[in-house]
Design a protein around this motif. Sequence first.
Motif, short mmCIF file in Angstrom:
data_model
loop_
_atom_site.label_atom_id
_atom_site.label_comp_id
_atom_site.label_asym_id
_atom_site.label_seq_id
_atom_site.Cartn_x
_atom_site.Cartn_y
_atom_site.Cartn_z
N UNK A 180 0.83 -1.21 0.00
CA UNK A 180 0.00 0.00 0.00
C UNK A 180 0.86 1.25 0.00
N UNK A 181 2.01 1.20 0.67
CA UNK A 181 2.93 2.35 0.63
C UNK A 181 3.46 2.55 -0.78
N UNK A 182 3.82 1.45 -1.45
CA UNK A 182 4.37 1.57 -2.79
C UNK A 182 3.33 2.08 -3.78
N UNK A 183 2.08 1.75 -3.56
CA UNK A 183 1.03 2.27 -4.43
C UNK A 183 0.93 3.79 -4.35
N UNK A 184 1.27 4.33 -3.19
CA UNK A 184 1.29 5.79 -3.06
C UNK A 184 2.58 6.37 -3.63
N UNK A 185 3.69 5.70 -3.40
CA UNK A 185 4.99 6.23 -3.81
C UNK A 185 5.18 6.18 -5.32
N UNK A 186 4.75 5.10 -5.97
CA UNK A 186 5.10 4.85 -7.37
C UNK A 186 4.71 5.97 -8.33
N UNK A 187 3.49 6.49 -8.29
CA UNK A 187 3.16 7.58 -9.23
C UNK A 187 4.01 8.83 -8.99
N UNK A 188 4.27 9.14 -7.72
CA UNK A 188 5.12 10.28 -7.41
C UNK A 188 6.53 10.03 -7.91
#
Length: 367
Positions: free
Chosen positions: A231-239
């Motif tokens: 879930x953290x990576x889902x937030x980080x990846x687009x940024x």
Amino acid sequence: MGCGNSFIILVTLSVALITYNILISANAPLKLDLPAPSNSSPPSKISVDPVIKMPVERSSRRFGGQQQRKRLFHTAVTASDSIYNTRQCRVMYYWFRKHRDGPNSGMGGFTRILHSGKADKFMDEIPTFVAQPLPSGMDKGYIVLNRPWAFVQWLQQAEIKEDYILMAEPDHIIVKPIPNLSRDGLGAAFPFFYIEAKKYESTLRKFFPVEKGPITNIDPIGNSPVIVGKESLKKIAPTWMNVSLAMKKDTEADKAFGWVLEMYAYAVSSALHGVGNILYKDFMIQPPWDTELGEKFIIHYTYGCDYNMKDELTYGKIGEWRFDKRSIDQVAPLRNLPLPPTGVTESVVTLVKMVNEATANIPNWGS
């Protein structure tokens, strides 16, 4: 692929309009297309070991046993369809399978994220997700920019059962079972000496504003190897993708960061989302500079290994004996490589032996 095509259009439009506000705004176009994290909350404050930034209450414990509780992670590797990348992936996947079910392993599934935009003949050998490359010209000759874009597509479209992700690379060889090294909302990452946030603070402040905290919040990491919550990576990846593109468009950042630009972009993006990392020095070694295997989990063979017959390293000059991953793009497949001269460091000897074992056992290696 209708969703994927629409997503490319969003990316193209967003890049044309990238500004400081887009990078940090919750309304950035790319973020809207990823599932929102469920029941997410910021990690509580914990004391930290200043040497490796490991939580103190865990720094003296071993990773494994009951602490694991089967917190499985999914290993993901981005790759092109070149001979160079494909052969590395085949060797990497061979050793993944050898160690997946070993003692204290947190290793779950595996995916090669193939960003060529089309299937290849190794889909049945290696579990693969086909991602679309960036639109032509957008990478400005820096093919690594396809990595964050490929992760964005995979996280959006694939069914990933595990709650954690290990981001790895084709030129990683897994030496032993890897436990889930992440803890308490923190990722686990290898620290790179050349990721220097303080040195480039004035440049990085374009992407990591003062109000987000001290520049030291940017960990000295890349995106690999990193174990991080899904879930953290889902937030980080687009940024991460937007910051990578913005840095590439910024002349100062592009010149300062060069071939590690995308690594800086991941470190910045992780910090923007408040995801800190345990800096785990024993995550991997990089021969020939790291000479002993010790308790490491991964061999990263990014550097060429050149020696003369006196066992002396001749880095920067082709040696009488050499191993260099850049030779993998030769038409004739590498197999049964000669071992280095007697007396060469353990890390290099182990690397060559492991490549030889893999290539001797992978079916149709010459194909």
